[in-house]
Write an enzyme that holds these catalytic residues in place. Structure first.
Site, PDB file in Angstrom:
ATOM      1  N   HIS A  83      43.147  36.149  35.731  1.00 60.75           N
ATOM      2  CA  HIS A  83      42.690  35.888  34.364  1.00 60.75           C
ATOM      3  C   HIS A  83      41.174  35.729  34.322  1.00 60.75           C
ATOM      4  O   HIS A  83      40.556  35.190  35.247  1.00 60.75           O
ATOM      5  CB  HIS A  83      43.388  34.677  33.747  1.00 60.75           C
ATOM      6  CG  HIS A  83      43.187  33.364  34.441  1.00 60.75           C
ATOM      7  ND1 HIS A  83      42.143  32.510  34.128  1.00 60.75           N
ATOM      8  CD2 HIS A  83      43.896  32.731  35.408  1.00 60.75           C
ATOM      9  CE1 HIS A  83      42.236  31.417  34.866  1.00 60.75           C
ATOM     10  NE2 HIS A  83      43.284  31.527  35.658  1.00 60.75           N
ATOM     11  N   ASP A  85      39.446  34.119  31.815  1.00 62.19           N
ATOM     12  CA  ASP A  85      38.937  32.926  31.128  1.00 62.19           C
ATOM     13  C   ASP A  85      38.787  31.747  32.085  1.00 62.19           C
ATOM     14  O   ASP A  85      39.430  31.689  33.131  1.00 62.19           O
ATOM     15  CB  ASP A  85      39.840  32.542  29.950  1.00 62.19           C
ATOM     16  CG  ASP A  85      41.235  32.103  30.369  1.00 62.19           C
ATOM     17  OD1 ASP A  85      41.845  32.786  31.215  1.00 62.19           O
ATOM     18  OD2 ASP A  85      41.735  31.081  29.846  1.00 62.19           O
ATOM     19  N   GLU A 180      44.623  32.503  29.873  1.00 63.24           N
ATOM     20  CA  GLU A 180      45.616  31.864  30.742  1.00 63.24           C
ATOM     21  C   GLU A 180      45.477  30.351  30.710  1.00 63.24           C
ATOM     22  O   GLU A 180      46.479  29.624  30.724  1.00 63.24           O
ATOM     23  CB  GLU A 180      45.458  32.385  32.167  1.00 63.24           C
ATOM     24  CG  GLU A 180      46.584  31.973  33.125  1.00 63.24           C
ATOM     25  CD  GLU A 180      46.339  30.654  33.855  1.00 63.24           C
ATOM     26  OE1 GLU A 180      47.249  30.179  34.546  1.00 63.24           O
ATOM     27  OE2 GLU A 180      45.228  30.067  33.713  1.00 63.24           O
ATOM     28  N   GLU A 181      44.247  29.873  30.645  1.00 65.42           N
ATOM     29  CA  GLU A 181      44.001  28.435  30.719  1.00 65.42           C
ATOM     30  C   GLU A 181      44.494  27.676  29.495  1.00 65.42           C
ATOM     31  O   GLU A 181      44.636  26.454  29.536  1.00 65.42           O
ATOM     32  CB  GLU A 181      42.506  28.157  30.926  1.00 65.42           C
ATOM     33  CG  GLU A 181      41.945  28.672  32.244  1.00 65.42           C
ATOM     34  CD  GLU A 181      42.425  27.882  33.455  1.00 65.42           C
ATOM     35  OE1 GLU A 181      43.258  26.965  33.273  1.00 65.42           O
ATOM     36  OE2 GLU A 181      41.980  28.186  34.562  1.00 65.42           O
ATOM     37  N   ASP A 203      45.722  33.637  41.973  1.00 64.29           N
ATOM     38  CA  ASP A 203      45.290  32.444  41.236  1.00 64.29           C
ATOM     39  C   ASP A 203      45.623  31.186  42.025  1.00 64.29           C
ATOM     40  O   ASP A 203      45.804  30.115  41.458  1.00 64.29           O
ATOM     41  CB  ASP A 203      45.981  32.423  39.864  1.00 64.29           C
ATOM     42  CG  ASP A 203      45.312  31.494  38.859  1.00 64.29           C
ATOM     43  OD1 ASP A 203      44.197  31.031  39.127  1.00 64.29           O
ATOM     44  OD2 ASP A 203      45.923  31.216  37.806  1.00 64.29           O
ATOM     45  N   HIS A 386      38.482  23.297  37.598  1.00 67.43           N
ATOM     46  CA  HIS A 386      38.293  22.657  36.297  1.00 67.43           C
ATOM     47  C   HIS A 386      37.294  21.502  36.372  1.00 67.43           C
ATOM     48  O   HIS A 386      37.325  20.610  35.525  1.00 67.43           O
ATOM     49  CB  HIS A 386      39.620  22.144  35.719  1.00 67.43           C
ATOM     50  CG  HIS A 386      40.632  23.209  35.456  1.00 67.43           C
ATOM     51  ND1 HIS A 386      41.720  23.005  34.629  1.00 67.43           N
ATOM     52  CD2 HIS A 386      40.753  24.485  35.898  1.00 67.43           C
ATOM     53  CE1 HIS A 386      42.462  24.102  34.580  1.00 67.43           C
ATOM     54  NE2 HIS A 386      41.875  25.020  35.357  1.00 67.43           N
TER      55      HIS A 386
END
Length: 415
Positions: A83, A85, A180-181, A203, A386
């Site tokens: 992904h 994002d 995705e997030e 991922d 994150h």
């Protein structure tokens, strides 16, 4: 000994993370932010420059591309997916990646905010990267290795296979998804257009990890309907829905059943937002477990707790709304054992010890599996995701790309 950086994953990652692609959980657009397409368009340009003629990005920000087969065998069409994002948890604007060559094992003080220190005392996996190159951000932002490391690895694989047509493999599909997030990574995906039989997301975390099991997930909304009256004349009439919502939250267990008190295979119930006014208040929860039975038990327990609180307020009412979010992909992958078995063989050919762990979360692979495209998750090396402490080992990314080369060979050989 570090792997030679023949795939160029570090250079790609450091370029990609400088493009702000943060998704927005409050947006109803697809993609939730237009800036995600900035990276999608660059990926298409690079794929076309490699000679992958059908690469394109659609209106929703999905990138589709095909690496043609180099074998006469009838090989299942394998898709590799990541992904574009980055998470809304931490700023992804003006990311400044830093390449730390020959990491010496000491604390890393990030230059743009010296209170941000990446220490091996906190991140033990750093000790395995002494003498190797690692990449961090500069202290004000996340890095974005989640999941631009996956993007970089897949792009490096594509370039390598195009440059080495002597490698025998079947048709390979590349897929880069937005959002995705924020749980919308497959909402606008066209599986027929993709045309894959099996898939792997890139991922995952530590070197050698292979994830074929995720949480199953529901969202629960409790809506409390109070009784409203003018506050100046409310005695004996007003029942404040906000206060009832507070009592429901207070009634939740303090030492178990929450993210902060659970680990490994334990599920949880987690309140994520409270909104409302005196007349009507809403609490949103996420509910997680590795089995459907566990989900149902958690939801029944939550409902019972809320109902016990509401018994004290007979003039009020409650709505309890459950929405399915995603399901444990293992239930699907167990029906297609070759997908995981071939990945394990590719890991072992690269000298990697396979570490299988359940994900205390979900991936695009969870939804893809239930959409008809079985899809486990493979490692990239990303760590402390994150957060401003996010980092990744270049050697891990290179070994991931190398493993993918072996994986496409395994599928061809076994067909």
């Amino acid at each position: 000994m570090a792997t030679e950086n023949k795939y160029g994953t570090a250079e790609r990652l450091m370029r990609y993370v400088q493009i702000d692609t943060q998704s927005d959980p409050e947006s109803s657009n697809s993609p939730t932010t237009e800036k995600q397409k900035d990276l999608s368009k660059i990926l298409v340009e690079e794929l076309l420059a490699m000679g992958i003629a059908d690469a394109y990005v659609d209106a929703y920000g999905y990138v589709y591309a095909t690496i043609p087969s180099t074998t006469e065998k009838d090989v299942p069409v394998v898709c590799f997916c990541s992904h574009v994002d980055t998470a809304p948890d931490c700023s992804g604007t003006n990311v400044k990646p830093i390449l730390h060559k020959n990491y010496d094992g000491t604390d890393i003080v990030l230059p743009d905010d010296e209170t941000q220190i990446i220490s091996p005392s906190k991140y033990a996996y750093l000790k395995q990267h002494i003498g190797k190159d690692i990449i961090t951000a500069s202290g004000n932002t996340l890095l974005g290795a989640d999941d631009k490391a996956g993007v970089a690895i897949i792009m490096s694989l594509a370039n390598y296979l195009v440059q080495h047509p002597e490698i025998k493999h079947g048709t390979i599909k590349l897929l880069f998804t937005p959002d995705e997030e924020v749980g919308k990574g497959t909402d606008k995906l066209d599986l027929q257009k993709l045309g894959a039989t099996v898939a792997y997301t890139l991922d995952g975390g530590e070197l050698g990890t292979l994830e074929d099991e995720t949480f199953s997930a529901d969202g629960v909304k409790i809506i409390v309907h109070g009784v409203i009256a003018h506050p100046g004349y409310a005695k004996g009439i007003l029942v404040n829905a906000l206060k009832i919502a507070g009592e429901i939250l207070t009634a939740l267990p303090k030492t178990e059943w929450s993210p902060e008190t659970t680990e490994k295979r334990q599920g949880f119930v987690h309140p994520v937002s409270v909104n409302g006014i005196a007349e009507k208040a809403t609490i949103d929860f996420i509910v997680r477990d590795f089995t459907i039975e566990g989900l149902l038990q958690h939801e029944a327990r939550l409902k019972s707790i809320a109902e016990e609180v509401l018994k004290q307020y007979p003039s009020c009412s409650m709505e309890f709304i459950v929405k399915e979010q995603y399901r444990n992909m293992k239930e699907i992958l167990d029906q297609h054992p070759a997908i995981v078995a071939n990945a394990i063989e590719a890991y072992e050919r690269c000298g990697l010890t396979v570490v299988k762990e359940p994900i205390r979360g979900g991936t695009d692979g969870s939804r893809l599996s239930y959409m008809g495209l079985p899809c486990p998750n493979l490692f990239t090396g990303m760590q402390a995701i994150h957060s401003k402490h996010e980092w990744i080992g270049v050697d891990d990314m290179e070994q991931s790309a190398n493993m993918l080369v072996e994986l496409v060979k395994v599928w061809e050989e076994k067909s």
